[in-house]
Write an enzyme that holds these catalytic residues in place. Sequence first.
Site, PDB file in Angstrom:
ATOM      1  CE  LYS A  73      -6.832  -0.939   2.404  1.00 45.45           C
ATOM      2  NZ  LYS A  73      -5.488  -1.458   2.735  1.00 45.45           N
TER       3      LYS A  73
ATOM      4  CG  ASP B  58      -2.092  -0.921   1.110  1.00 47.91           C
ATOM      5  OD1 ASP B  58      -1.979  -1.923   0.376  1.00 47.91           O
ATOM      6  OD2 ASP B  58      -3.128  -0.665   1.759  1.00 47.91           O
TER       7      ASP B  58
ATOM      8  CE  LYS C 254      -5.238   2.361   2.319  1.00 46.27           C
ATOM      9  NZ  LYS C 254      -4.113   1.686   3.007  1.00 46.27           N
TER      10      LYS C 254
END
Length: 236
Positions: free
Chosen positions: A190, A98, A161
Amino acid sequence: MNADKQISPTSLAGYIDHTLLKSDAKIADILKVCDEAKAHGFASVCVNPSYIRYVAEQLAGSAVTPCCVVGFPFGTHTPGAKKGETMEAVTNGAKEIDMVINVGAIKSGDWALVKQDVEAVIEGAGGKAGVKVILETCLLTDEEKIKACEICKAAGAAFVKTSTGYSTGGATAADVALMRKTVGSNVGVKASGGVKTYEDAVKMIEAGANRLGASAGIKIIAGPSGDTAPTGKDSY
């Protein structure tokens, strides 16, 4: 039909990246989230780089994915630094990365640097880990969100995300819907930051999220109004 009636609390577990990114997290805390993730069937455990080797060891043999943040939480590292951090994380067992995008480059309109930033991490992952790109949507205009998503999709990111959870705001259903519309069905979305309850989770999934970042995973799968999770794992 109301989505609350369609999505069972326990089915949400597979959406959740069980996350612990506090700077003062102890090894006992990391072990706890690993045990919780295995017990409840969460998608991954997401931690800072110094703990990813330990997490990968704890999750070995389970269906839970070891996940590591890169360039966290500000995204201001150089592309080379992020690439190196990614390579080390993958060597240490990370299967998902991430990364935080260079928000300042976006705000400056330096899209070449944004592209280089994302591509460096994907190159560092070397196909051994899926890359999720954190946009920090609370700091961006809709036009900037769209352009950033387009770059991430073209670069081969696995997910876009919303947030780190460390800035001025977290995930919103409107941002999730915009991101899903932009990347289409072949890139994940996400929702992260402020997803704390079952109702929050359902709202994000309705908007188009197929992964949720949360430190409140146990509470989320407890269901509406804090009902007891029907998992048999009440100690969590």
